[in-house]
Motif scaffolding. Structure first.
Motif, PDB file in Angstrom:
ATOM      1  N   LYS A   1       3.229  -0.610 -10.683  1.00  0.00           N
ATOM      2  CA  LYS A   1       2.260  -2.278 -10.496  1.00  0.00           C
ATOM      3  C   LYS A   1       2.645  -3.607  -9.661  1.00  0.00           C
ATOM      4  O   LYS A   1       1.811  -3.823  -9.143  1.00  0.00           O
ATOM      5  CB  LYS A   1       2.634  -2.372 -11.993  1.00  0.00           C
ATOM      6  N   THR A   2       4.346  -3.479  -9.420  1.00  0.00           N
ATOM      7  CA  THR A   2       4.640  -3.944  -8.129  1.00  0.00           C
ATOM      8  C   THR A   2       3.766  -3.729  -6.789  1.00  0.00           C
ATOM      9  O   THR A   2       3.697  -4.772  -6.266  1.00  0.00           O
ATOM     10  CB  THR A   2       5.887  -3.689  -7.696  1.00  0.00           C
ATOM     11  N   ILE A   3       3.560  -2.177  -6.486  1.00  0.00           N
ATOM     12  CA  ILE A   3       3.055  -2.142  -5.099  1.00  0.00           C
ATOM     13  C   ILE A   3       1.706  -2.446  -5.282  1.00  0.00           C
ATOM     14  O   ILE A   3       1.284  -2.845  -3.811  1.00  0.00           O
ATOM     15  CB  ILE A   3       3.659  -0.511  -4.970  1.00  0.00           C
ATOM     16  N   HIS A   4       1.192  -2.328  -5.999  1.00  0.00           N
ATOM     17  CA  HIS A   4       0.030  -2.205  -6.734  1.00  0.00           C
ATOM     18  C   HIS A   4      -0.572  -4.016  -5.983  1.00  0.00           C
ATOM     19  O   HIS A   4      -1.123  -4.647  -5.627  1.00  0.00           O
ATOM     20  CB  HIS A   4      -0.908  -2.270  -7.656  1.00  0.00           C
ATOM     21  N   LEU A   5       0.008  -4.413  -6.736  1.00  0.00           N
ATOM     22  CA  LEU A   5       0.341  -6.690  -6.493  1.00  0.00           C
ATOM     23  C   LEU A   5       0.587  -7.236  -5.623  1.00  0.00           C
ATOM     24  O   LEU A   5      -0.339  -7.752  -4.905  1.00  0.00           O
ATOM     25  CB  LEU A   5       1.343  -7.009  -7.224  1.00  0.00           C
ATOM     26  N   LYS A   6       1.694  -6.348  -4.500  1.00  0.00           N
ATOM     27  CA  LYS A   6       1.576  -6.861  -3.071  1.00  0.00           C
ATOM     28  C   LYS A   6       1.100  -6.318  -2.062  1.00  0.00           C
ATOM     29  O   LYS A   6       0.482  -6.690  -1.215  1.00  0.00           O
ATOM     30  CB  LYS A   6       3.195  -6.341  -2.502  1.00  0.00           C
ATOM     31  N   ARG A   7       0.398  -4.971  -2.352  1.00  0.00           N
ATOM     32  CA  ARG A   7      -0.417  -3.763  -1.587  1.00  0.00           C
ATOM     33  C   ARG A   7      -1.974  -3.947  -1.465  1.00  0.00           C
ATOM     34  O   ARG A   7      -2.469  -4.016  -0.952  1.00  0.00           O
ATOM     35  CB  ARG A   7       0.123  -3.314  -1.147  1.00  0.00           C
ATOM     36  N   GLY A   8      -2.452  -4.561  -3.008  1.00  0.00           N
ATOM     37  CA  GLY A   8      -3.820  -5.008  -3.168  1.00  0.00           C
ATOM     38  C   GLY A   8      -4.863  -3.201  -2.882  1.00  0.00           C
ATOM     39  O   GLY A   8      -4.248  -2.625  -3.289  1.00  0.00           O
ATOM     40  N   PRO A   9      -5.911  -3.857  -2.471  1.00  0.00           N
ATOM     41  CA  PRO A   9      -6.966  -2.259  -2.865  1.00  0.00           C
ATOM     42  C   PRO A   9      -5.941  -1.313  -2.105  1.00  0.00           C
ATOM     43  O   PRO A   9      -6.409   0.350  -2.343  1.00  0.00           O
ATOM     44  CB  PRO A   9      -8.083  -2.964  -2.245  1.00  0.00           C
ATOM     45  N   GLU A  10      -5.109  -1.714  -1.102  1.00  0.00           N
ATOM     46  CA  GLU A  10      -5.087  -0.218   0.619  1.00  0.00           C
ATOM     47  C   GLU A  10      -4.584   0.173  -0.856  1.00  0.00           C
ATOM     48  O   GLU A  10      -4.258   1.946  -0.213  1.00  0.00           O
ATOM     49  CB  GLU A  10      -4.115  -1.088   0.922  1.00  0.00           C
ATOM     50  N   CYS A  11      -3.395  -0.074  -1.640  1.00  0.00           N
ATOM     51  CA  CYS A  11      -2.640   0.934  -2.592  1.00  0.00           C
ATOM     52  C   CYS A  11      -3.189   1.734  -3.426  1.00  0.00           C
ATOM     53  O   CYS A  11      -2.948   2.969  -3.661  1.00  0.00           O
ATOM     54  CB  CYS A  11      -1.343  -0.213  -3.252  1.00  0.00           C
ATOM     55  N   VAL A  12      -4.286   1.069  -4.243  1.00  0.00           N
ATOM     56  CA  VAL A  12      -5.314   1.835  -4.652  1.00  0.00           C
ATOM     57  C   VAL A  12      -6.173   3.304  -4.095  1.00  0.00           C
ATOM     58  O   VAL A  12      -5.939   4.219  -4.148  1.00  0.00           O
ATOM     59  CB  VAL A  12      -6.596   1.867  -6.091  1.00  0.00           C
ATOM     60  N   GLN A  13      -6.488   2.566  -2.633  1.00  0.00           N
ATOM     61  CA  GLN A  13      -7.233   3.753  -2.177  1.00  0.00           C
ATOM     62  C   GLN A  13      -6.027   4.458  -1.090  1.00  0.00           C
ATOM     63  O   GLN A  13      -6.961   5.956  -1.558  1.00  0.00           O
ATOM     64  CB  GLN A  13      -7.998   2.418  -0.535  1.00  0.00           C
ATOM     65  N   TYR A  14      -5.300   4.094  -0.805  1.00  0.00           N
ATOM     66  CA  TYR A  14      -3.663   5.385  -0.893  1.00  0.00           C
ATOM     67  C   TYR A  14      -3.780   6.493  -1.960  1.00  0.00           C
ATOM     68  O   TYR A  14      -4.023   7.730  -1.430  1.00  0.00           O
ATOM     69  CB  TYR A  14      -2.466   5.033  -0.796  1.00  0.00           C
ATOM     70  N   LEU A  15      -3.884   6.402  -2.720  1.00  0.00           N
ATOM     71  CA  LEU A  15      -3.172   6.866  -4.001  1.00  0.00           C
ATOM     72  C   LEU A  15      -4.748   7.605  -4.281  1.00  0.00           C
ATOM     73  O   LEU A  15      -4.675   9.117  -4.820  1.00  0.00           O
ATOM     74  CB  LEU A  15      -2.759   5.975  -5.631  1.00  0.00           C
ATOM     75  N   GLN A  16      -5.847   7.115  -4.343  1.00  0.00           N
ATOM     76  CA  GLN A  16      -6.982   8.088  -4.363  1.00  0.00           C
ATOM     77  C   GLN A  16      -7.518   9.208  -3.303  1.00  0.00           C
ATOM     78  O   GLN A  16      -7.756   9.854  -3.735  1.00  0.00           O
ATOM     79  CB  GLN A  16      -7.834   6.647  -4.562  1.00  0.00           C
ATOM     80  N   GLN A  17      -7.126   8.587  -2.451  1.00  0.00           N
ATOM     81  CA  GLN A  17      -7.800   9.436  -0.718  1.00  0.00           C
ATOM     82  C   GLN A  17      -6.829  10.557  -0.401  1.00  0.00           C
ATOM     83  O   GLN A  17      -6.665  11.474   0.203  1.00  0.00           O
ATOM     84  CB  GLN A  17      -8.216   8.145  -0.338  1.00  0.00           C
ATOM     85  N   GLU A  18      -5.629  10.108   0.232  1.00  0.00           N
ATOM     86  CA  GLU A  18      -4.533  10.908   0.149  1.00  0.00           C
ATOM     87  C   GLU A  18      -3.321  11.050  -1.209  1.00  0.00           C
ATOM     88  O   GLU A  18      -3.448  12.358  -1.416  1.00  0.00           O
ATOM     89  CB  GLU A  18      -3.422   9.792   1.786  1.00  0.00           C
TER      90      GLU A  18
END
Length: 872
Positions: A815-832
């Motif tokens: 959750k903290t990673i998502h909070l600090k990195r925002g959509p970039e984090c979701v994109q990384y999880l989703q696509q890579e």
């Protein structure tokens, strides 16, 4: 069966176990005729019957043993076996038992007793009507009259009575049993000399009484007043027998009936009005308890063994009865105790020790039996307060503290401390109690046991009455002077108190000085008088230790040095914080102590014991002296990090944690300087090779690893992450990698939880756009994978509470990673990342939606489900 010589018992037991295990595995599938086959071979051959009965006992313990923890699968299997047995063979087994009992009751007592034991064991889980019927009960009652069978018959009847059944049926069964037993003369306890049998009979009467009480409770609950009245009547008719057993001189017989007695009092507590007979019963129970609390002549006070331990346990049971009596009739209890106490203490000089002891003991027990908040026994209810006050006045003025028996002396001290509030009401009695503590009755008693207990109770007495102590302080300090002496090993002088007892005396001295009304200069002078002899002795002993050749002598000198540090440490318990130390002008004295004790850290001999003592002293001084300690910490730490083992580091780290958490930024320079040396010491120990199956070395390393991560958690959690950041890129990476390893590689949920707390804290501090160079890469390369690799391991057990806590911190990290990195984090999880783990697209979608939920709890719950599904 055909062997001319019978097999040894242990072989028969092993054979029975083998058959039982075979039965459990084969009965449901391949050997449904197990019992019929065995019975057809056995017939009535006594040796065969013996093995058959042993097999039945072994099967019962496999299926129903309450001491064995079964897996859920085993429990299901056992239930199925019992159900199948009930359907297919239990009536035949019961018939075989009846035949065995009938055939052997007069010719083979061993087989008959075995069979009775089997019936008693199986009764708990088979249809009771197969056993609780005329032919069986009559036979069992017949056995009650045969000397070699009656103990087992008693136990068997107890199991029958104990079986759950309809309350009215249970009442009828118990009553019919009682009638027969009574008419056969079993209720005439005083005619019976066999105490072993009476102990079993007492257990049976207890079972019958408690069963009737359970029936009464159920009937009241069901509103069946008529039958409840009958049940109460039945209970009342057993009370006379219960009292005979309770008062019996054999404690086992008495102990076995206490349950019935306790439950009977519980019924009386619920009744609004007691009949005259019930009041008489309460009084009789009270007198019985008072009589049975008394020590007997054989009790060995100097060397307490098993019998003494059993009596202490029995006394605890009687105390519960006394407490229950107090709930039924507090006035009666108070009046009875007062009567016994007053008459005994009037003539204590000519009364036997056990009667004097029990009289004081009863007064002591009233404090818990008649509870009040914060020990306020001498206010509120006037009649109760004045009765207790009278008894306490008698206790302290009667001179009974001089009684020449340790049990009386100890009970005297225990009681004055328990009722310390009495001395705020009548402070004029304080001097005579203080004298009792300080002279041959207490701290200078001939018995080491009394001296030791008196030391502890004296410290409690002084602490609880510190407001009243002012007039006596100097006198007490003078009188305890010789008890404070540090006795070095070589003077051959055996001091009156052990070093553990002396700790209490030092603490008492500290409390007296600190809480006194003296000005600061006087307090400082008194504290210096108390601690200077310790410091002087310490310096001399440390020099001697440095020169000592003999290892035994080194050990005893180190012990003595350790005691000196411990005593100084203990005096500081009188202070709550730096404020009080300053107010008393005592900072300087303790700083002197620090300077005296710290050189012990550089002593190459007996390092463990010396370091341990000084470390404890430092912990105390951080609380008492606060930042005044800081100048001493660097050199102390340097010494403690030299040649250390896993255990040394494990005990040193909490000290650094305490300093870091308390002083934060103030100790930043020190931490910067010490950080890598500490880590090198830790890594060096962790990397040392150890034997593969050396359990204790593995455990030490696990504990050290936990301490190391706790240290990093303290540093990051105290806003000191810069200490890590300033260690140079290579060192920072090394530290971070160890945290990732702790989270993923070691199956230790406690350490894993700490590692995830550290990671989420570092992400929170460094994970934004302006974080240290390269940290964002580290997040995606290492921290995100750790959050998946750890929970996917087979050793990560989601049924374990500690592991669930670790998973919860793992969720916080994501959750903290998502909070600090925002959509970039979701994109990384989703696509890579998630596709690389072969996670299905719809699950990836679901995961990312849960991660983006504002409520963290939703994501935590989802994560648990996600990994439960993901694990093979």
């Amino acid at each position: 069966m055909l062997n001319p010589q019978p097999e040894k018992t242990f072989i028969r037991n092993k054979a029975a176990q083998v058959f039982a295990l075979l039965f459990v595995t084969e009965y449901l599938t391949r050997w449904p005729k197990f019992f019929f086959d065995i019975l057809s071979v056995v017939d009535l051959n006594p040796r065969g019957v013996d093995l058959y009965l042993r097999i039945l006992m072994a099967i019962d313990s496999e299926l129903v043993d309450r001491d064995v923890v079964h897996t859920s699968e085993e429990a299901r299997r056992n239930t199925l076996i019992k159900d199948t047995m009930r359907e297919q063979c239990i009536p035949n087994l019961v018939e075989s038992w009846y035949q065995i009992l009938q055939n052997y009751q007069y010719t083979n007592s061993e087989v008959t007793c075995q069979c009775l034991e089997v019936v008693g064991a199986y009764v708990s889980w088979i249809d009771l009507s197969l056993i609780a019927n005329d032919r069986f009960i009559n036979m069992l009652l017949g056995h009650m009259s045969i000397e070699v069978l009656r103990e087992e018959a008693c136990d068997c009847l107890f199991e029958i009575v104990n079986k759950g059944m309809d309350p009215v049926d249970k009442m009828k069964l118990v009553e019919s049993l009682c009638q027969v037993l009574q008419s056969a003369g079993f209720f005439s306890i005083d005619q019976e000399e066999d105490v072993d049998f009476l102990a079993r009979f007492s257990k049976l009467v207890n079972g019958m009484g408690q069963s009737l009480i359970v029936s009464w409770t159920k009937l009241i609950k069901n509103g069946d007043i008529k039958n409840a009245q009958e049940a109460l009547q039945a209970i009342e008719t057993k009370v006379a027998l219960m009292l005979q057993l309770l008062i019996h001189e054999d404690d086992d017989i008495s102990s076995n009936i206490i349950g019935f007695c306790y439950d009977y009092l519980h019924i009386l507590k619920q009744l609004t009005v007691l009949s005259d007979q019930q009041k008489a019963n309460v009084e009789a129970i009270m007198l019985a308890v008072m009589k049975k609390l008394t020590y007997d002549e054989e009790y060995n006070f100097e060397n307490e063994g098993e019998d003494e331990a059993m009596f202490v346990e029995y006394r605890k049971q009687l105390k519960l009865l006394l407490d229950r009596l107090a709930q039924v009739s507090p006035e009666l209890l108070l009046a009875s105790v007062r009567r016994v106490f007053s008459s005994t203490l009037q003539n204590w000089q000519t009364t036997r020790f056990m009667e004097v002891e029990v009289a004081i003991r009863l007064l002591y027990m009233l404090a818990e039996a008649l509870p009040v908040s914060h020990g306020a026994h001498f206010s509120g209810d006037v009649s109760k307060a004045s009765a207790l006050q009278d008894m306490m006045r008698t206790l302290v003025t009667s001179g009974v503290s001089s009684y020449q028996h340790t049990s009386v002396t100890l009970e005297f001290f225990e009681t004055v401390v328990r009722y310390e509030k009495f001395f705020t009401v009548e402070p004029q009695h304080i001097p005579c109690v203080l004298m009792a503590f300080l002279d041959h009755r207490g701290l200078r008693h001939s018995s080491a046991k009394v001296r030791s207990r008196a030391a502890y109770l004296f410290s409690r007495f002084v602490k609880s009455l510190n407001k009243q102590m002012n007039p006596f302080i100097e006198d007490i300090l003078n009188r305890i002077q010789d008890l404070l002496e540090l006795s070095p090993p070589e003077n051959g002088y055996q001091s009156l108190l052990s070093s553990d007892d002396q700790l209490f005396i030092y603490e008492t001295a500290g409390v007296l000085i600190v809480n006194s009304e003296y000005p600061a200069e006087r307090k400082q002078a008194l504290m210096r008088n108390l601690l200077t002899p310790l410091m002087e002795k310490f310096k001399i002993l440390l020099e001697k230790l440095m020169l000592a050749q003999d290892e035994e002598r080194q050990a005893s000198l180190a012990d003595c040095l350790n005691h000196a540090v411990g005593f100084a440490s203990r005096t500081s318990k009188a202070f709550s914080n730096k404020q009080t130390v300053k107010q008393c002008g005592c900072s300087e004295v303790y700083l002197d102590c620090l300077q005296t004790f710290l050189p012990a850290l550089s002593c190459p001999l007996q390092k463990d014991i010396l370091r341990s003592g000084v470390r404890t002293f430092l912990h105390r001084m951080i609380i008492c002296l606060e930042e005044e300690v800081l100048p001493f910490i660097p050199s102390a730490s340097e010494h403690m990090l030299k040649d250390c083992e896993a255990k040394d580091l494990q005990e040193f780290i909490p000290l650094i944690n305490q300093i870091t958490a308390k002083f934060k930024i103030q100790v930043s320079p020190f931490l910067q300087q010490m950080f890598m040396p500490l880590l090198h010491a830790i890594f060096e120990v962790l990397l040392r090779p150890a034997e593969e199956n050396d359990q204790s070395a593995a455990l030490e390393k696990q504990m050290l690893r936990r301490s190391y991560f706790a240290f990093l958690q303290t540093v990051t959690g105290s806003g000191m992450s810069e200490v890590i950041a300033n260690q140079g890129a290579e060192n920072v990476e090394r530290v971070l990698v160890t945290v990732i390893q702790g989270a993923v590689e070691y199956p230790d949920p406690i350490a894993q939880k700490t590692c995830f707390i550290i990671l989420s804290k570092l992400v929170e501090l460094w994970g934004g756009k302006d974080g240290p160079v390269g940290f964002a890469d580290f997040v995606y390369k290492h921290i995100v994978p750790a959050c998946f690799l750890a929970p996917l391991k087979q050793t990560f057990d989601l049924a374990d509470a500690q592991t669930v806590l670790a998973l919860s911190e793992c969720a916080v990290t994501l959750k903290t990673i998502h909070l600090k990195r925002g959509p970039e984090c979701v994109q990384y999880l989703q696509q890579e990342y998630l596709p690389s783990l072969q996670v299905a697209p719809e699950i990836i979608q679901e995961f990312c939606q849960a991660l983006q939920q504002p409520d963290a709890k939703v994501f935590k719950n989802y994560l648990k489900v996600f990994f439960q599904r993901a694990k093979p």
